[in-house]
Write a protein that holds these residues in place. Structure first.
Motif, PDB file in Angstrom:
ATOM      1  N   HIS A 148       0.853  -1.188   0.000  1.00  0.00           N
ATOM      2  CA  HIS A 148       0.000   0.000   0.000  1.00  0.00           C
ATOM      3  C   HIS A 148       0.886   1.233   0.000  1.00  0.00           C
ATOM      4  CE1 HIS A 148      -3.687   2.217   1.262  1.00  0.00           C
ATOM      5  NE2 HIS A 148      -4.324   1.125   0.854  1.00  0.00           N
ATOM      6  N   GLY A 149       0.257   2.390  -0.059  1.00  0.00           N
ATOM      7  CA  GLY A 149       1.017   3.625  -0.034  1.00  0.00           C
ATOM      8  C   GLY A 149       0.183   4.785   0.463  1.00  0.00           C
ATOM      9  N   GLY A 150       0.507   5.988  -0.068  1.00  0.00           N
ATOM     10  CA  GLY A 150       1.274   6.281  -1.272  1.00  0.00           C
ATOM     11  C   GLY A 150       0.983   5.366  -2.440  1.00  0.00           C
ATOM     12  N   GLU A 151       1.913   5.369  -3.365  1.00  0.00           N
ATOM     13  CA  GLU A 151       1.804   4.518  -4.547  1.00  0.00           C
ATOM     14  C   GLU A 151       2.898   3.460  -4.509  1.00  0.00           C
ATOM     15  OE1 GLU A 151       1.253   2.299  -7.329  1.00  0.00           O
ATOM     16  OE2 GLU A 151      -0.301   3.821  -7.047  1.00  0.00           O
ATOM     17  N   PRO A 152       2.549   2.215  -4.187  1.00  0.00           N
ATOM     18  CA  PRO A 152       3.572   1.178  -4.034  1.00  0.00           C
ATOM     19  C   PRO A 152       4.318   0.851  -5.317  1.00  0.00           C
ATOM     20  CG  PRO A 152       1.361   0.249  -3.865  1.00  0.00           C
ATOM     21  CD  PRO A 152       1.200   1.724  -3.849  1.00  0.00           C
ATOM     22  N   LEU A 153       3.728   1.121  -6.489  1.00  0.00           N
ATOM     23  CA  LEU A 153       4.414   0.797  -7.734  1.00  0.00           C
ATOM     24  C   LEU A 153       5.488   1.813  -8.105  1.00  0.00           C
ATOM     25  CD1 LEU A 153       1.674  -0.712 -10.073  1.00  0.00           C
ATOM     26  CD2 LEU A 153       3.115  -1.797  -8.360  1.00  0.00           C
ATOM     27  N   LEU A 154       5.731   2.797  -7.255  1.00  0.00           N
ATOM     28  CA  LEU A 154       6.915   3.641  -7.430  1.00  0.00           C
ATOM     29  C   LEU A 154       8.194   2.841  -7.203  1.00  0.00           C
ATOM     30  CD1 LEU A 154       5.721   6.913  -5.646  1.00  0.00           C
ATOM     31  CD2 LEU A 154       6.302   6.680  -8.075  1.00  0.00           C
ATOM     32  N   THR A 155       8.078   1.688  -6.576  1.00  0.00           N
ATOM     33  CA  THR A 155       9.208   0.786  -6.371  1.00  0.00           C
ATOM     34  C   THR A 155       9.602   0.133  -7.700  1.00  0.00           C
ATOM     35  OG1 THR A 155       8.406   0.328  -4.147  1.00  0.00           O
ATOM     36  CG2 THR A 155       9.999  -1.221  -5.070  1.00  0.00           C
ATOM     37  N   ALA A 156      10.894  -0.043  -7.899  1.00  0.00           N
ATOM     38  CA  ALA A 156      11.379  -0.689  -9.119  1.00  0.00           C
ATOM     39  C   ALA A 156      10.855  -2.117  -9.201  1.00  0.00           C
ATOM     40  CB  ALA A 156      12.905  -0.685  -9.144  1.00  0.00           C
ATOM     41  N   PRO A 157      10.572  -2.617 -10.418  1.00  0.00           N
ATOM     42  CA  PRO A 157      10.016  -3.970 -10.553  1.00  0.00           C
ATOM     43  C   PRO A 157      10.813  -5.038  -9.817  1.00  0.00           C
ATOM     44  CG  PRO A 157       9.920  -2.830 -12.661  1.00  0.00           C
ATOM     45  CD  PRO A 157      10.680  -1.933 -11.719  1.00  0.00           C
ATOM     46  N   ALA A 158      12.142  -4.961  -9.850  1.00  0.00           N
ATOM     47  CA  ALA A 158      12.960  -6.006  -9.233  1.00  0.00           C
ATOM     48  C   ALA A 158      12.798  -6.056  -7.722  1.00  0.00           C
ATOM     49  CB  ALA A 158      14.429  -5.789  -9.587  1.00  0.00           C
ATOM     50  N   ALA A 159      12.378  -4.924  -7.110  1.00  0.00           N
ATOM     51  CA  ALA A 159      12.261  -4.869  -5.650  1.00  0.00           C
ATOM     52  C   ALA A 159      10.822  -4.944  -5.159  1.00  0.00           C
ATOM     53  CB  ALA A 159      12.906  -3.578  -5.131  1.00  0.00           C
ATOM     54  N   LEU A 160       9.867  -5.008  -6.082  1.00  0.00           N
ATOM     55  CA  LEU A 160       8.456  -4.960  -5.685  1.00  0.00           C
ATOM     56  C   LEU A 160       8.084  -6.076  -4.720  1.00  0.00           C
ATOM     57  CD1 LEU A 160       6.410  -4.058  -8.896  1.00  0.00           C
ATOM     58  CD2 LEU A 160       6.345  -2.885  -6.697  1.00  0.00           C
ATOM     59  N   ALA A 161       8.579  -7.276  -4.993  1.00  0.00           N
ATOM     60  CA  ALA A 161       8.169  -8.438  -4.209  1.00  0.00           C
ATOM     61  C   ALA A 161       9.005  -8.634  -2.957  1.00  0.00           C
ATOM     62  CB  ALA A 161       8.231  -9.694  -5.073  1.00  0.00           C
ATOM     63  N   GLY A 162       9.989  -7.785  -2.720  1.00  0.00           N
ATOM     64  CA  GLY A 162      10.890  -7.978  -1.585  1.00  0.00           C
ATOM     65  C   GLY A 162      10.194  -8.154  -0.250  1.00  0.00           C
ATOM     66  N   PRO A 163       9.271  -7.248   0.151  1.00  0.00           N
ATOM     67  CA  PRO A 163       8.598  -7.409   1.444  1.00  0.00           C
ATOM     68  C   PRO A 163       7.774  -8.699   1.534  1.00  0.00           C
ATOM     69  CG  PRO A 163       8.348  -5.163   0.642  1.00  0.00           C
ATOM     70  CD  PRO A 163       8.933  -5.955  -0.486  1.00  0.00           C
ATOM     71  N   VAL A 164       7.121  -9.076   0.441  1.00  0.00           N
ATOM     72  CA  VAL A 164       6.311 -10.294   0.456  1.00  0.00           C
ATOM     73  C   VAL A 164       7.211 -11.525   0.563  1.00  0.00           C
ATOM     74  CG1 VAL A 164       4.675 -11.685  -0.861  1.00  0.00           C
ATOM     75  CG2 VAL A 164       4.442  -9.199  -0.824  1.00  0.00           C
ATOM     76  N   ASP A 165       8.317 -11.522  -0.188  1.00  0.00           N
ATOM     77  CA  ASP A 165       9.252 -12.645  -0.095  1.00  0.00           C
ATOM     78  C   ASP A 165       9.790 -12.786   1.327  1.00  0.00           C
ATOM     79  OD1 ASP A 165       8.933 -13.178  -2.783  1.00  0.00           O
ATOM     80  OD2 ASP A 165      10.730 -12.087  -3.406  1.00  0.00           O
ATOM     81  N   THR A 221       2.965  -1.765 -15.830  1.00  0.00           N
ATOM     82  CA  THR A 221       3.644  -2.087 -17.081  1.00  0.00           C
ATOM     83  C   THR A 221       3.762  -3.601 -17.188  1.00  0.00           C
ATOM     84  OG1 THR A 221       5.820  -2.057 -16.033  1.00  0.00           O
ATOM     85  CG2 THR A 221       5.020   0.037 -16.965  1.00  0.00           C
ATOM     86  N   ARG A 222       4.160  -4.077 -18.340  1.00  0.00           N
ATOM     87  CA  ARG A 222       4.358  -5.511 -18.499  1.00  0.00           C
ATOM     88  C   ARG A 222       5.410  -6.020 -17.527  1.00  0.00           C
ATOM     89  NH1 ARG A 222       3.315  -3.746 -23.719  1.00  0.00           N
ATOM     90  NH2 ARG A 222       1.614  -4.864 -24.777  1.00  0.00           N
ATOM     91  N   GLY A 223       6.481  -5.228 -17.339  1.00  0.00           N
ATOM     92  CA  GLY A 223       7.540  -5.647 -16.425  1.00  0.00           C
ATOM     93  C   GLY A 223       7.070  -5.746 -14.990  1.00  0.00           C
ATOM     94  N   ARG A 224       6.313  -4.772 -14.546  1.00  0.00           N
ATOM     95  CA  ARG A 224       5.813  -4.810 -13.171  1.00  0.00           C
ATOM     96  C   ARG A 224       4.805  -5.938 -12.990  1.00  0.00           C
ATOM     97  NH1 ARG A 224       6.661   0.908 -13.594  1.00  0.00           N
ATOM     98  NH2 ARG A 224       7.978   1.643 -11.867  1.00  0.00           N
ATOM     99  N   LEU A 225       3.922  -6.113 -13.968  1.00  0.00           N
ATOM    100  CA  LEU A 225       2.947  -7.196 -13.858  1.00  0.00           C
ATOM    101  C   LEU A 225       3.633  -8.555 -13.845  1.00  0.00           C
ATOM    102  CD1 LEU A 225      -0.125  -6.200 -16.066  1.00  0.00           C
ATOM    103  CD2 LEU A 225      -0.108  -6.748 -13.633  1.00  0.00           C
ATOM    104  N   ALA A 226       4.685  -8.711 -14.635  1.00  0.00           N
ATOM    105  CA  ALA A 226       5.405  -9.982 -14.652  1.00  0.00           C
ATOM    106  C   ALA A 226       6.058 -10.244 -13.301  1.00  0.00           C
ATOM    107  CB  ALA A 226       6.443  -9.976 -15.761  1.00  0.00           C
ATOM    108  N   ALA A 227       6.668  -9.206 -12.725  1.00  0.00           N
ATOM    109  CA  ALA A 227       7.316  -9.366 -11.420  1.00  0.00           C
ATOM    110  C   ALA A 227       6.297  -9.712 -10.348  1.00  0.00           C
ATOM    111  CB  ALA A 227       8.072  -8.089 -11.049  1.00  0.00           C
ATOM    112  N   LEU A 228       5.140  -9.061 -10.371  1.00  0.00           N
ATOM    113  CA  LEU A 228       4.098  -9.334  -9.383  1.00  0.00           C
ATOM    114  C   LEU A 228       3.516 -10.731  -9.571  1.00  0.00           C
ATOM    115  CD1 LEU A 228       2.348  -5.851  -9.515  1.00  0.00           C
ATOM    116  CD2 LEU A 228       3.638  -6.756  -7.575  1.00  0.00           C
ATOM    117  N   ALA A 229       3.293 -11.119 -10.816  1.00  0.00           N
ATOM    118  CA  ALA A 229       2.727 -12.444 -11.074  1.00  0.00           C
ATOM    119  C   ALA A 229       3.683 -13.541 -10.628  1.00  0.00           C
ATOM    120  CB  ALA A 229       2.406 -12.588 -12.555  1.00  0.00           C
ATOM    121  N   THR A 230       4.963 -13.357 -10.889  1.00  0.00           N
ATOM    122  CA  THR A 230       5.956 -14.352 -10.474  1.00  0.00           C
ATOM    123  C   THR A 230       5.945 -14.533  -8.963  1.00  0.00           C
ATOM    124  OG1 THR A 230       7.355 -13.850 -12.380  1.00  0.00           O
ATOM    125  CG2 THR A 230       8.422 -14.923 -10.500  1.00  0.00           C
ATOM    126  N   ALA A 231       5.721 -13.431  -8.242  1.00  0.00           N
ATOM    127  CA  ALA A 231       5.704 -13.482  -6.779  1.00  0.00           C
ATOM    128  C   ALA A 231       4.335 -13.848  -6.223  1.00  0.00           C
ATOM    129  CB  ALA A 231       6.142 -12.135  -6.217  1.00  0.00           C
TER     130      ALA A 231
END
Length: 495
Positions: free
Chosen positions: A148-165, A192-202
């Motif tokens: 949540h945020g703010g806007e959580p997708l301001l985080t770079a795609p590679a780091a988006l899943a860090g807290p969940v992991d 974006t496609r990159g962010r959606l891919a990172a989120l889906a993988t996680a």
């Protein structure tokens, strides 16, 4: 992500039995027992919240519950704490939009100004430890995370899943039988496609906040230069709709200036699996737009959508508010804190590691969500004895006298907690939307009752009932409890 909505995620934590800290002390049957919802001589002394500033502010603005609820007396009277099941991680405290009605940035609480812009990996790791500790202590079958945020997708795609992991790894070690679900709530402009891919993988599903499916519905959702954000959000939603496994749904705040059916049907263009229609965050000291005694404009708006949805022939999406009312009418548990009497079970972790109550409280007064607790110094078990959260777990005992006596109380539950606020009195009034909720619930109850009736048998003209007989046979406004066992569902979801 700036929103004028509640902190409910698109995937709310389920209601269920909770494991207590310890068995509560047995009251002495020879002595009158205290009512935990009434002032007591030592009320508040059992609250060991750190920081006099927090205590004084809460007591000034909200005597109920902060001066008038003795948590120890509530425990002695049998009110057992319920564990936290939903954890909102504020991974970002800033947003790329500047919506003019946002409760985080534009309403009473301006605490975001003192928060770090982003949650660090160290804070996320500490949050993971505390969540795993809580899940293990209570044997939770499931915990739900909301980025949540703010806007959580301001985080770079590679780091988006860090807290969940981090949470999943900590829970796997401490509570291997606990399942962890995750959702990110976003304004959609940065999908974006990159962010959606990172989120889906996680395995992180995506919920989007939008005010309707047309540009005119979103005139107040603008960026910091005043430019409309709808175009980018619409592009993100169209992309998300092509990934249904990642799509959690859309949250939409009711806007009386917009046509309700047009708003609903325009959202369907984005193929949401679920739509959350939310009443604007308002209270008795800051009433919602269009609020006038004797009028029910929000019920009228919502019922226009309900009639379109209920009689659609195929159910093109779920509408959470209507389904939750139906479930409660049938005696089923609710999956939200906005209706019913289920105990609150949400905690918020800010970017600096402070532990807060649901951030919808930020609409009431400065610091209304604050607890004075942090991940470094407090567990979530300690949060359970904070009077703000304890009050939200008391059910009927936390409500105003009129609410406790109302025939709709098991469905309405007194309304959403922030909507009950009045400055200098606190959170023990009926909802500022009380009249709207009554009309809405009674109308849906009648629709459910009629749907549960067997189809009429053919009748000859001689056996048709007279108008007087039809009036006498009219269905009750609220189905009797015995009738609630018959499940009634809208038509199946269209393929």
């Amino acid at each position: 992500m700036r929103r004028a909505v509640t902190s409910d995620s698109v995937l709310p934590a389920p209601a269920g039995a909770a494991a207590p800290h310890q068995p509560p002390a047995q009251p002495d049957p020879t002595r009158p027992q205290p009512d935990p919802a009434r002032p007591q001589p030592d009320a508040g002394r059992s609250w060991q919240e750190p920081g006099a500033v927090h205590r004084l502010r809460h007591a000034r603005y909200a005597p109920w519950p902060y001066d008038r609820l003795d948590v120890a007396a509530a425990r002695a009277a049998g009110h057992r704490p319920h564990p936290i099941r939903q954890f909102v991680l504020k991974t970002r405290s800033r947003c790329n939009l500047a919506c003019t009605y946002c409760y985080v940035y534009e309403m009473a609480d301006q605490g975001w100004r003192g928060q770090p812009p982003a949650m660090t990996p160290a804070t996320a790791a500490r949050a993971a430890e505390r969540i795993a500790e809580h899940a293990a202590a209570h044997g939770l079958p499931r915990v739900d995370l909301v980025l949540h945020g703010g806007e959580p997708l301001l985080t770079a795609p590679a780091a988006l899943a860090g807290p969940v992991d981090a949470v999943r790894a900590a829970v796997a070690r401490a509570a291997p039988h606990t399942r962890v679900t995750a959702t990110v709530q976003t304004n959609g402009t940065l999908l974006t496609r990159g962010r959606l891919a990172a989120l889906a993988t996680a395995g992180i599903r995506v919920g989007v906040s939008l005010d309707g499916g047309l540009p005119a519905h979103n005139a107040r959702r603008v960026d910091h230069a005043g430019r409309p954000g709808f175009g980018a959000a619409a592009r993100g939603l169209r992309l998300l709709a092509r990934h249904p496994d990642s799509y959690a749904g859309v949250l939409c705040v009711v806007d009386l200036d917009q046509d309700p059916v047009e708003t609903y049907e325009s959202l369907l263009a984005f193929a949401p699996p679920s739509v959350g229609l939310l009443l604007p965050l308002a209270n008795w000291s800051a009433p919602p737009p269009g609020h006038h005694p004797g009028l029910t404009p929000y019920a009228d708006w919502l019922l226009a959508v309900f009639e379109r949805w209920w009689h659609d022939g195929v159910r093109r999406t779920r509408i959470r508010l209507f389904e939750e009312i139906i479930a409660l009418l049938l005696g089923l548990p609710a999956a939200t804190e906005t209706l019913g009497l289920a105990p609150a079970a949400t905690a918020v972790i800010e970017t600096d590691g402070s532990i807060e109550q649901a951030d919808s409280l930020k609409s009431a007064y400065e610091g209304a969500a604050a607890t004075g607790m942090s991940l470094d110094t407090h567990s979530f078990d300690q949060l359970l004895d904070h009077p703000g959260l304890a009050a939200r777990q008391l059910g009927r005992d936390a409500l105003a006298a009129g609410c406790r006596a109302c025939e709709l109380v098991e469905v309405c539950g007194g309304g959403h907690y922030p909507h009950r606020y009045r400055a200098g009195e606190g959170f023990r009034q009926p909802s500022v939307y009380c009249a709207d909720l009554q009309v809405l619930i009674r109308h849906i109850a009648t629709a459910v009752h009629r749907a549960a009736q067997p189809p009429p048998t053919p009748a000859t003209p001689a056996t048709l009932p007279t108008p007087a007989q039809r009036t006498a046979q009219a269905p009750p406004t609220v189905p009797p409890r015995a009738a609630r066992a018959t499940a009634v569902h809208p038509p199946a979801v269209a393929s």
